[in-house]
Design a protein around this motif. Sequence first.
Motif, PDB file in Angstrom:
ATOM      1  N   PRO A  88     -21.879  -5.141  -8.024  1.00  0.00           N
ATOM      2  CA  PRO A  88     -21.285  -5.997  -9.309  1.00  0.00           C
ATOM      3  C   PRO A  88     -21.417  -4.912 -10.528  1.00  0.00           C
ATOM      4  N   GLU A  89     -22.265  -3.891 -10.534  1.00  0.00           N
ATOM      5  CA  GLU A  89     -22.382  -2.717 -11.639  1.00  0.00           C
ATOM      6  C   GLU A  89     -21.653  -1.466 -11.285  1.00  0.00           C
ATOM      7  N   GLY A  90     -20.637  -1.810 -10.012  1.00  0.00           N
ATOM      8  CA  GLY A  90     -20.264  -0.364  -9.275  1.00  0.00           C
ATOM      9  C   GLY A  90     -18.967   0.120 -10.225  1.00  0.00           C
ATOM     10  N   ARG A  91     -18.302   1.055  -9.795  1.00  0.00           N
ATOM     11  CA  ARG A  91     -17.225   1.381 -10.416  1.00  0.00           C
ATOM     12  C   ARG A  91     -16.109   2.044  -9.335  1.00  0.00           C
ATOM     13  N   ILE A  92     -14.810   1.728  -9.607  1.00  0.00           N
ATOM     14  CA  ILE A  92     -13.698   2.261  -8.769  1.00  0.00           C
ATOM     15  C   ILE A  92     -12.905   3.287  -9.565  1.00  0.00           C
ATOM     16  N   VAL A  93     -12.955   4.418  -9.025  1.00  0.00           N
ATOM     17  CA  VAL A  93     -12.248   5.436  -9.310  1.00  0.00           C
ATOM     18  C   VAL A  93     -10.833   5.612  -8.636  1.00  0.00           C
ATOM     19  N   VAL A  94      -9.653   5.244  -9.248  1.00  0.00           N
ATOM     20  CA  VAL A  94      -8.577   5.020  -8.325  1.00  0.00           C
ATOM     21  C   VAL A  94      -7.141   5.632  -9.038  1.00  0.00           C
ATOM     22  N   ASN A  95      -6.389   6.410  -8.004  1.00  0.00           N
ATOM     23  CA  ASN A  95      -5.298   6.882  -7.894  1.00  0.00           C
ATOM     24  C   ASN A  95      -4.295   5.906  -8.343  1.00  0.00           C
ATOM     25  N   THR A  96      -3.566   5.979  -9.207  1.00  0.00           N
ATOM     26  CA  THR A  96      -2.640   4.920  -9.444  1.00  0.00           C
ATOM     27  C   THR A  96      -1.273   4.811  -8.731  1.00  0.00           C
ATOM     28  N   GLN A  97      -1.180   5.936  -7.798  1.00  0.00           N
ATOM     29  CA  GLN A  97      -0.118   5.895  -6.860  1.00  0.00           C
ATOM     30  C   GLN A  97      -0.041   4.806  -5.839  1.00  0.00           C
ATOM     31  N   GLU A  98       1.018   4.251  -5.512  1.00  0.00           N
ATOM     32  CA  GLU A  98       1.435   3.145  -4.626  1.00  0.00           C
ATOM     33  C   GLU A  98       2.123   3.811  -3.540  1.00  0.00           C
ATOM     34  N   ILE A  99       1.359   3.657  -2.309  1.00  0.00           N
ATOM     35  CA  ILE A  99       1.879   4.000  -0.974  1.00  0.00           C
ATOM     36  C   ILE A  99       2.193   2.648  -0.173  1.00  0.00           C
ATOM     37  N   ASP A 100       3.437   2.373  -0.218  1.00  0.00           N
ATOM     38  CA  ASP A 100       3.726   1.196   0.718  1.00  0.00           C
ATOM     39  C   ASP A 100       3.180   1.101   2.278  1.00  0.00           C
ATOM     40  N   PRO A 101       2.521   0.122   2.271  1.00  0.00           N
ATOM     41  CA  PRO A 101       2.012  -0.251   3.690  1.00  0.00           C
ATOM     42  C   PRO A 101       3.249  -0.615   4.563  1.00  0.00           C
ATOM     43  N   MET A 102       2.777  -0.725   5.954  1.00  0.00           N
ATOM     44  CA  MET A 102       4.288  -0.954   6.870  1.00  0.00           C
ATOM     45  C   MET A 102       4.752  -2.405   6.233  1.00  0.00           C
ATOM     46  N   PRO A 103       4.052  -3.480   6.223  1.00  0.00           N
ATOM     47  CA  PRO A 103       4.633  -4.693   5.905  1.00  0.00           C
ATOM     48  C   PRO A 103       5.690  -4.624   4.683  1.00  0.00           C
ATOM     49  N   VAL A 104       5.345  -3.774   3.789  1.00  0.00           N
ATOM     50  CA  VAL A 104       6.299  -3.780   2.496  1.00  0.00           C
ATOM     51  C   VAL A 104       7.479  -2.686   3.050  1.00  0.00           C
ATOM     52  N   ILE A 105       7.290  -1.843   3.790  1.00  0.00           N
ATOM     53  CA  ILE A 105       8.203  -0.813   4.409  1.00  0.00           C
ATOM     54  C   ILE A 105       9.333  -1.572   5.127  1.00  0.00           C
ATOM     55  N   THR A 106       8.798  -2.549   5.924  1.00  0.00           N
ATOM     56  CA  THR A 106       9.649  -3.531   6.770  1.00  0.00           C
ATOM     57  C   THR A 106      10.425  -4.462   6.068  1.00  0.00           C
ATOM     58  N   GLY A 107       9.931  -5.019   4.845  1.00  0.00           N
ATOM     59  CA  GLY A 107      10.341  -6.060   3.960  1.00  0.00           C
ATOM     60  C   GLY A 107       9.954  -7.204   4.145  1.00  0.00           C
ATOM     61  N   ALA A 108       8.592  -7.240   4.836  1.00  0.00           N
ATOM     62  CA  ALA A 108       8.040  -8.441   5.403  1.00  0.00           C
ATOM     63  C   ALA A 108       7.117  -8.713   4.196  1.00  0.00           C
ATOM     64  N   ALA A 109       6.643  -7.943   3.154  1.00  0.00           N
ATOM     65  CA  ALA A 109       5.905  -8.239   2.199  1.00  0.00           C
ATOM     66  C   ALA A 109       6.407  -7.446   1.007  1.00  0.00           C
ATOM     67  N   GLN A 110       5.719  -7.824  -0.355  1.00  0.00           N
ATOM     68  CA  GLN A 110       6.030  -6.908  -1.635  1.00  0.00           C
ATOM     69  C   GLN A 110       4.766  -6.497  -1.844  1.00  0.00           C
ATOM     70  N   TYR A 111       4.797  -5.254  -2.514  1.00  0.00           N
ATOM     71  CA  TYR A 111       3.681  -4.555  -2.940  1.00  0.00           C
ATOM     72  C   TYR A 111       3.086  -5.246  -4.150  1.00  0.00           C
ATOM     73  N   PRO A 112       1.834  -5.597  -3.913  1.00  0.00           N
ATOM     74  CA  PRO A 112       1.498  -6.701  -5.023  1.00  0.00           C
ATOM     75  C   PRO A 112       1.513  -5.779  -6.593  1.00  0.00           C
ATOM     76  N   ALA A 113       1.608  -6.680  -7.561  1.00  0.00           N
ATOM     77  CA  ALA A 113       1.801  -6.049  -8.934  1.00  0.00           C
ATOM     78  C   ALA A 113       0.506  -6.140  -9.600  1.00  0.00           C
ATOM     79  N   ASP A 114       0.335  -5.149 -10.609  1.00  0.00           N
ATOM     80  CA  ASP A 114      -0.806  -5.382 -11.436  1.00  0.00           C
ATOM     81  C   ASP A 114      -2.224  -5.220 -11.194  1.00  0.00           C
ATOM     82  N   LEU A 115      -2.173  -4.524  -9.802  1.00  0.00           N
ATOM     83  CA  LEU A 115      -3.682  -4.375  -9.217  1.00  0.00           C
ATOM     84  C   LEU A 115      -4.638  -3.928 -10.079  1.00  0.00           C
ATOM     85  N   VAL A 116      -4.437  -3.000 -10.814  1.00  0.00           N
ATOM     86  CA  VAL A 116      -5.608  -2.689 -11.781  1.00  0.00           C
ATOM     87  C   VAL A 116      -6.063  -3.614 -12.738  1.00  0.00           C
ATOM     88  N   GLU A 117      -5.178  -4.078 -13.214  1.00  0.00           N
ATOM     89  CA  GLU A 117      -5.282  -5.156 -14.319  1.00  0.00           C
ATOM     90  C   GLU A 117      -6.030  -6.654 -13.599  1.00  0.00           C
TER      91      GLU A 117
END
Length: 191
Positions: A88-117
């Motif tokens: 609960p008191e932890g922290r995420i250190v994250v690169n804001t880069q987006e690397i599309d996973p296979m379902p996004v590459i194949t068109g089966a899914a969309q990359y989720p929006a506003d993940l950091v928010e």
Amino acid sequence: MTKNIMIVGVGGQGSLLASKLLGHLLLKEGLDVKVSEVHGMSQRGGSVVTYVRFGEKVYSPIIDRGQADFIVSFEKLEAARYVEYLKPEGRIVVNTQEIDPMPVITGAAQYPADLVEKMEKLGIAVDAMDCLALAQQAGSSKAVNIVLMGRLSRYFDIPVEKWEKAIEECVPARFLELNKKAFALGREYAA
């Protein structure tokens, strides 16, 4: 008290060097360190997870849900995927880069929006920055891992000189200046 860090990313991003650097640094600090690498389909751009646990005495290298003090993520979707492992008191250190996973590459899914928010709305402390841009500024897009280590270093009471020494001992000499620059850019980035 044992501290837990999860390094999460996509195969080929340098998470193994990041965990090696972190383990090396913490051992030099006289701590007991356990590092465990969990490879997914790392050769095919799949998820890669590394656990780094350290303290007076560490018995297991595995981090369970709700135990990670830090999640260091090479990519936003990977951070969101492992958020349940964070304390609960932890922290995420994250690169804001987006690397599309296979379902996004194949068109089966969309990359989720506003993940950091979305993570911040859950009350999670998120330190997000464009590590790829900083790595390129340092001289190589492959230095994202060291930019992330620079950022993580801000949350430790270990002098920057010791982090730099660990870089010197873990990185080939020909890449040393580039990696030191990447580390400094990550550490000093003003969000």
